[in-house]
Enzyme design. Structure first.
Site, PDB file in Angstrom:
ATOM      1  N   ASP A 245       0.845  -1.194   0.000  1.00  0.00           N
ATOM      2  CA  ASP A 245       0.000   0.000   0.000  1.00  0.00           C
ATOM      3  C   ASP A 245       0.881   1.246   0.000  1.00  0.00           C
ATOM      4  O   ASP A 245       1.668   1.463   0.918  1.00  0.00           O
ATOM      5  CB  ASP A 245      -0.908  -0.001   1.234  1.00  0.00           C
ATOM      6  CG  ASP A 245      -2.084   0.945   1.084  1.00  0.00           C
ATOM      7  OD1 ASP A 245      -1.870   2.115   0.699  1.00  0.00           O
ATOM      8  OD2 ASP A 245      -3.222   0.525   1.361  1.00  0.00           O
TER       9      ASP A 245
ATOM     10  N   SER B 222      -6.973   4.317  -1.583  1.00  0.00           N
ATOM     11  CA  SER B 222      -6.766   2.874  -1.476  1.00  0.00           C
ATOM     12  C   SER B 222      -8.041   2.063  -1.661  1.00  0.00           C
ATOM     13  O   SER B 222      -7.960   0.851  -1.867  1.00  0.00           O
ATOM     14  CB  SER B 222      -6.149   2.530  -0.121  1.00  0.00           C
ATOM     15  OG  SER B 222      -4.862   3.080   0.000  1.00  0.00           O
TER      16      SER B 222
ATOM     17  N   HIS C  90      -9.894  -2.825   6.635  1.00  0.00           N
ATOM     18  CA  HIS C  90      -9.383  -1.587   6.040  1.00  0.00           C
ATOM     19  C   HIS C  90      -9.668  -1.607   4.538  1.00  0.00           C
ATOM     20  O   HIS C  90     -10.153  -2.599   3.993  1.00  0.00           O
ATOM     21  CB  HIS C  90      -7.892  -1.454   6.325  1.00  0.00           C
ATOM     22  CG  HIS C  90      -7.407  -0.045   6.400  1.00  0.00           C
ATOM     23  ND1 HIS C  90      -6.670   0.547   5.397  1.00  0.00           N
ATOM     24  CD2 HIS C  90      -7.560   0.902   7.353  1.00  0.00           C
ATOM     25  CE1 HIS C  90      -6.382   1.794   5.741  1.00  0.00           C
ATOM     26  NE2 HIS C  90      -6.913   2.036   6.920  1.00  0.00           N
TER      27      HIS C  90
ATOM     28  N   THR D 151      -7.990  -1.840   1.662  1.00  0.00           N
ATOM     29  CA  THR D 151      -7.457  -2.845   0.740  1.00  0.00           C
ATOM     30  C   THR D 151      -8.124  -4.197   0.897  1.00  0.00           C
ATOM     31  O   THR D 151      -8.698  -4.727  -0.060  1.00  0.00           O
ATOM     32  CB  THR D 151      -5.935  -2.952   0.885  1.00  0.00           C
ATOM     33  OG1 THR D 151      -5.344  -1.720   0.476  1.00  0.00           O
ATOM     34  CG2 THR D 151      -5.373  -4.091   0.046  1.00  0.00           C
TER      35      THR D 151
ATOM     36  N   GLU E 196      -1.245  -7.879   2.140  1.00  0.00           N
ATOM     37  CA  GLU E 196      -1.042  -6.434   2.091  1.00  0.00           C
ATOM     38  C   GLU E 196       0.024  -5.978   3.085  1.00  0.00           C
ATOM     39  O   GLU E 196      -0.089  -6.235   4.288  1.00  0.00           O
ATOM     40  CB  GLU E 196      -2.345  -5.683   2.400  1.00  0.00           C
ATOM     41  CG  GLU E 196      -2.172  -4.168   2.290  1.00  0.00           C
ATOM     42  CD  GLU E 196      -3.264  -3.367   2.961  1.00  0.00           C
ATOM     43  OE1 GLU E 196      -3.378  -2.157   2.643  1.00  0.00           O
ATOM     44  OE2 GLU E 196      -3.999  -3.916   3.812  1.00  0.00           O
TER      45      GLU E 196
ATOM     46  N   ASP F 271       2.091   2.629   3.590  1.00  0.00           N
ATOM     47  CA  ASP F 271       1.255   3.802   3.349  1.00  0.00           C
ATOM     48  C   ASP F 271       1.178   4.700   4.584  1.00  0.00           C
ATOM     49  O   ASP F 271       1.313   5.927   4.489  1.00  0.00           O
ATOM     50  CB  ASP F 271      -0.146   3.332   2.950  1.00  0.00           C
ATOM     51  CG  ASP F 271      -1.138   4.458   2.776  1.00  0.00           C
ATOM     52  OD1 ASP F 271      -1.051   5.165   1.757  1.00  0.00           O
ATOM     53  OD2 ASP F 271      -2.009   4.620   3.644  1.00  0.00           O
TER      54      ASP F 271
ATOM     55  N   HIS G 244       2.275   8.655   5.066  1.00  0.00           N
ATOM     56  CA  HIS G 244       1.315   9.682   5.479  1.00  0.00           C
ATOM     57  C   HIS G 244       1.829  10.469   6.686  1.00  0.00           C
ATOM     58  O   HIS G 244       1.594  11.673   6.800  1.00  0.00           O
ATOM     59  CB  HIS G 244      -0.038   9.057   5.824  1.00  0.00           C
ATOM     60  CG  HIS G 244      -0.902   8.779   4.642  1.00  0.00           C
ATOM     61  ND1 HIS G 244      -1.210   9.735   3.695  1.00  0.00           N
ATOM     62  CD2 HIS G 244      -1.541   7.631   4.239  1.00  0.00           C
ATOM     63  CE1 HIS G 244      -2.004   9.204   2.774  1.00  0.00           C
ATOM     64  NE2 HIS G 244      -2.207   7.931   3.080  1.00  0.00           N
TER      65      HIS G 244
ATOM     66  N   ASP H 124      -1.097   0.001  -4.812  1.00  0.00           N
ATOM     67  CA  ASP H 124      -2.358   0.628  -5.184  1.00  0.00           C
ATOM     68  C   ASP H 124      -2.136   2.042  -5.715  1.00  0.00           C
ATOM     69  O   ASP H 124      -2.818   2.511  -6.604  1.00  0.00           O
ATOM     70  CB  ASP H 124      -3.337   0.641  -4.010  1.00  0.00           C
ATOM     71  CG  ASP H 124      -2.692   1.081  -2.695  1.00  0.00           C
ATOM     72  OD1 ASP H 124      -1.481   1.372  -2.670  1.00  0.00           O
ATOM     73  OD2 ASP H 124      -3.421   1.125  -1.683  1.00  0.00           O
TER      74      ASP H 124
ATOM     75  N   HIS I 275      -1.120  11.007  -1.227  1.00  0.00           N
ATOM     76  CA  HIS I 275      -0.725  10.045  -2.251  1.00  0.00           C
ATOM     77  C   HIS I 275      -0.121  10.766  -3.446  1.00  0.00           C
ATOM     78  O   HIS I 275      -0.333  11.963  -3.637  1.00  0.00           O
ATOM     79  CB  HIS I 275      -1.936   9.243  -2.709  1.00  0.00           C
ATOM     80  CG  HIS I 275      -2.542   8.405  -1.641  1.00  0.00           C
ATOM     81  ND1 HIS I 275      -3.774   7.805  -1.768  1.00  0.00           N
ATOM     82  CD2 HIS I 275      -2.096   8.069  -0.398  1.00  0.00           C
ATOM     83  CE1 HIS I 275      -4.055   7.123  -0.666  1.00  0.00           C
ATOM     84  NE2 HIS I 275      -3.055   7.276   0.178  1.00  0.00           N
TER      85      HIS I 275
END
Length: 549
Positions: A86, A136, A197, A199, A357, A362, A366, A403, A479
């Site tokens: 991710d 995502s 979540h 994904t 995953e 990710d 962030h 993703d 992203h």
């Protein structure tokens, strides 16, 4: 750069007209010594790289391997594994490669990730139907369900509007996980985030809002209109998913019920308003099957996969911790979860589909915490390697992709072997301050001190949770919109080539395994199926060998 090193440098003009540094009169051994003492990495490359024969031999070996690929693997894929990093954009892949090498004492650039060894590589266009830069949820719908969708929605087509419950019915789309289950395969979900979540949820849920983790997060009008939360859908839509492992415990238990691991922390209490205990319901439904619910690493690692057909593992109330902060006594690593999952799933003679995953890559980005993100990527690569040892390219198609990307990058004319978390070998010619090689385009790392950019020489930029400097201040970094890589090996992997729409991925995997829409190619001229668990083959023999190892 440290002043004692800069004294041995002077400015020069490069051929492209830009300024660069070169070393004035230090002997190589002295420069190396100074560089190592200052912790700036290895500026020198190995002596063998000075010899053209080294590069020519390497290229010829690569060419020989490439020529062998002309004999394409067109076996039917008994097993399918999708590894999803991710937020693992191409800059993240490159930086993780360097980190992996540096963790083993190398300079890093020449290292190979496990995914680097895959013979086929393509690019994926990640945009959502209503977003140039994707999220995502919409992307998960693409690479799991085969159709592009709106951001924030999972398992529904683009006619469904985020948060509008009444746009759900009639717009549901099914995933490759369900296609595999319907074809008699075992199926599994492994993630480092919560299992509901964005994904993983696209594999089983149909929801117009990715944040509806339980009914406790849903608006009253959506509940009244009959929409279901994602945790509930995990157990109801495809009730016999063989393996589910990750975080997300609190969404399965009644509101205010204390957590088994953190009984005093209210933030970890159950969130369900309907009073249901979904774990208890699962245990009741599966009581006559070879099943186990586990909530910590000790319980998971004590299991004998040969005696189990179903595992539900919920190791944290929400997301699992970063690998750098993981309690190795209570929380399994991604690699450990993947190994157990494969050993359970592979007992099915019809094969399996598994999505894995690396979800906290990710989250690290962030937060602007590049170190956390890159260590997560290295751990996912370790899991890919373990999966490779447990499977065969003859009968298992493995795909690794992302993703979307992030506003993460690294540069600054760093020298060979420079720590991936280190400084660029120059000062800014604008504010005369040092800067790290890793930078973000936006995010929480933006800081001004007396109206000026922070001087990072006064802080520990190697610290685990250091937030790399960012150009634009945001509480959460965003992203990126560029294409991401797709790495593939095994049966029909050559169908992943060039530049593709993201929703192409599950169609290729389904084609390889003779599930879903395209199955005519799976029949011989006599009409008999090409895919039969009874047919003896090298792949079957290899699988049996691994079962008894």
């Amino acid at each position: 750069m440290h002043k004692s090193v800069r004294t041995y440098m002077r400015w020069a003009r490069c051929v492209n007209g830009q300024k660069c540094f070169f070393y004035r009169s230090l002997d190589n051994w002295l420069l190396t010594l100074v560089w190592e003492v200052l912790g700036l990495g290895k500026p020198l490359f190995p002596d063998q790289e000075k010899d053209p024969l080294f590069w020519n031999t390497w290229a010829q070996r690569t060419l020989e391997n490439a020529l062998k690929l002309q004999k394409l693997n067109q076996n039917p894929a008994k097993n399918l594994i999708l590894f999803l990093g991710d937020g693992m954009g191409i800059p993240t892949v490159t930086a993780a490669r360097i980190l992996k090498g540096q963790l083993s004492g190398q300079s890093g650039e020449e290292t190979q990730l496990e995914m680097d060894k895959f013979p086929f590589v393509a690019l994926s266009k990640t945009y959502n139907t209503n977003a140039q830069v994707a999220d995502s949820a919409g992307t998960a719908t693409a690479y799991l369900c085969g159709v592009k969708a709106n951001e924030g929605t999972v398992g529904v087509n683009a006619a469904a509007v985020r948060s509008q419950c009444n746009t759900t019915q009639g717009n549901e789309v099914t995933s490759i996980l369900k296609w595999a289950k319907d074809a008699g395969k075992s199926v599994g979900i492994v993630t480092t985030t919560r299992v509901n979540h964005a994904t993983p949820s696209a594999a089983y849920a149909h929801c117009v809002d990715r944040d509806w983790y339980s009914d406790g997060e849903m608006p009253a009008e959506a509940l009244q209109a009959g929409c279901k939360d994602i945790a509930r859908q995990l157990f109801e839509n495809i009730p016999d998913i063989d393996v589910v492992m990750g975080g997300g415990r609190k969404y399965m238990f009644p509101k205010n019920q204390s957590d088994v691991e953190y009984p005093e922390e209210k933030k970890h209490f159950g969130t369900r308003k309907d009073g249901r205990n979904l774990v208890e319901e699962w245990n009741t439904r599966m009581k006559n099957k070879n099943s186990r619910y586990v909530w910590n690493r000790k319980e998971l690692m004590s299991l004998n996969p040969n005696n189990l057909d179903y595992i539900l593992g919920l190791f944290e109330p929400a997301d699992m911790p970063y690998d750098l902060e993981r309690n190795t006594e209570t929380d399994p690593s991604l690699t450990e979860m993947v190994e157990v999952a494969i050993k359970v799933l592979r007992k099915n003679p019809m094969g399996y589909y598994l999505i894995v995953e690396g979800g906290r890559i990710d989250h690290g980005h962030h937060d602007g915490k590049a170190k956390q993100a890159l260590y997560e990527a290295v751990e996912m690569d370790r899991a890919i390697g373990r999966a490779g040892l447990l499977t065969s390219i003859y009968d298992t198609m493995t795909v690794v992709t992302a993703d979307h990307s992030h506003m993460f990058n690294f540069g600054g004319y760093t020298t060979r072997g420079n720590s991936i978390f280190g400084l660029a070998p120059m000062l800014s010619d604008v504010d005369q301050k040092p800067f790290t090689s890793i930078l973000y385009g936006n995010g929480p790392g933006f800081k001004l001190i007396s109206g000026m950019r922070e001087n990072i020489s006064t802080i520990n930029y190697q610290e685990t949770n250091y937030q790399a400097q960012a150009a634009v201040p945001l509480s959460s970094e965003t992203h990126g919109g560029e294409d991401v890589a797709i790495f593939a090996k095994g049966p029909m992997a050559h169908l992943l080539h060039g530049v593709h729409e993201q929703n192409y991925i599950p169609h290729v995997m389904a084609y390889a395994a003779c599930i879903g829409q395209n199955r005519d190619h799976c029949k011989s001229s006599s009409g008999a199926s090409r895919v039969s668990p009874a047919l003896p083959s090298l792949a079957a023999l290899l699988t049996l060998t691994r079962l008894f190892c």
